[in-house]
Write an enzyme that holds these catalytic residues in place. Sequence first.
Site, PDB file in Angstrom:
ATOM      1  N   SER A 141       0.858  -1.191   0.000  1.00 41.45           N
ATOM      2  CA  SER A 141       0.000   0.000   0.000  1.00 41.45           C
ATOM      3  C   SER A 141       0.889   1.234   0.000  1.00 41.45           C
ATOM      4  O   SER A 141       2.012   1.201   0.523  1.00 41.45           O
ATOM      5  CB  SER A 141      -0.881   0.015   1.257  1.00 41.45           C
ATOM      6  OG  SER A 141      -1.504   1.286   1.435  1.00 41.45           O
ATOM      7  N   TYR A 155      -1.463  -0.779  10.310  1.00 40.01           N
ATOM      8  CA  TYR A 155      -1.538  -1.183   8.909  1.00 40.01           C
ATOM      9  C   TYR A 155      -0.398  -0.573   8.103  1.00 40.01           C
ATOM     10  O   TYR A 155       0.272  -1.260   7.322  1.00 40.01           O
ATOM     11  CB  TYR A 155      -2.889  -0.751   8.326  1.00 40.01           C
ATOM     12  CG  TYR A 155      -3.062  -0.973   6.848  1.00 40.01           C
ATOM     13  CD1 TYR A 155      -3.356  -2.236   6.347  1.00 40.01           C
ATOM     14  CD2 TYR A 155      -2.961   0.093   5.952  1.00 40.01           C
ATOM     15  CE1 TYR A 155      -3.539  -2.442   4.989  1.00 40.01           C
ATOM     16  CE2 TYR A 155      -3.140  -0.101   4.599  1.00 40.01           C
ATOM     17  CZ  TYR A 155      -3.430  -1.376   4.115  1.00 40.01           C
ATOM     18  OH  TYR A 155      -3.602  -1.566   2.752  1.00 40.01           O
ATOM     19  N   ALA A 156      -0.168   0.718   8.294  1.00 37.75           N
ATOM     20  CA  ALA A 156       0.909   1.397   7.574  1.00 37.75           C
ATOM     21  C   ALA A 156       2.261   0.804   7.936  1.00 37.75           C
ATOM     22  O   ALA A 156       3.126   0.600   7.066  1.00 37.75           O
ATOM     23  CB  ALA A 156       0.874   2.892   7.882  1.00 37.75           C
ATOM     24  N   ALA A 157       2.463   0.501   9.210  1.00 41.36           N
ATOM     25  CA  ALA A 157       3.732  -0.089   9.642  1.00 41.36           C
ATOM     26  C   ALA A 157       3.907  -1.487   9.044  1.00 41.36           C
ATOM     27  O   ALA A 157       5.007  -1.864   8.614  1.00 41.36           O
ATOM     28  CB  ALA A 157       3.780  -0.156  11.170  1.00 41.36           C
TER      29      ALA A 157
END
Length: 263
Positions: A141, A155-157
């Site tokens: 992403s 989620y980003a990590a």
Amino acid sequence: MEQFNYNNELSGKIALVTGGTKGAGKAIADRLLQAGATVIITARNAPEQENNNLYFIASDLSTAEGAQKVVKEVLSGYGRLDILVNNLGGSSTPAGGFASLNDEDWESTLHANLLAPVRLDRGFLPQMIERKAGVIIHIASIQGKLPLYDSTLPYAAAKAGLRNYSKSLSNEVTPKGVRVLTVSPGWINTTASEAWLGEIARNSNSTVEEAQQGVMNALGGIPFGRPAEPAEVAEFVGFLVSPRASYLTGTEYVIDGGTLPTI
């Protein structure tokens, strides 16, 4: 140079798409099927509309047992896997930044978005390496580069970790005949995102169009002016796993309508 059949270029290939019952995963599975592949999909729940041309395995890939079940069933049923698309992923953690998150929020997100691909890769790579052939796609992403700390911190990590892992894995297995690639979409227009926009609109007493613009503004804008359609992501994945992309490996491809402010 190998001659390609562009009309049926994946004929004879066995492909697995995780999270293949909805959204981009469903579109990817359909695209690989159209190219002639035998396609297996997996998710926790069966697809709402059954497709007899797709073989479905019910499994919770956020657990080690779930990943092992899929590996065992695919290899025992088909003998090999040629294409692995690690598409499963998502975020269900609460908004509010770091203080709103507990260990369970972090662990569930890391298991689904990072450890599930790691476990499946580990299960399927030995037979790919033995045959000196195979393609692995990791769907990451743009949040791996552009985190939204207020709403999707774990989620980003996890996706940042997936990008790094994918590059490292490629360095190891490309010399052994297996291509590994990362595809990082931006916002994709799925039924889940439509429901999410509807919830935002209701909570903010606004229209869905206003809610969509608000999300785009939070991302810093989407120059293309809209989210991606699942089929647009699927078309590119279809190219990457095909013989036409035979020299591509170890690279991340961003599909975000120009969202990321830097190259």
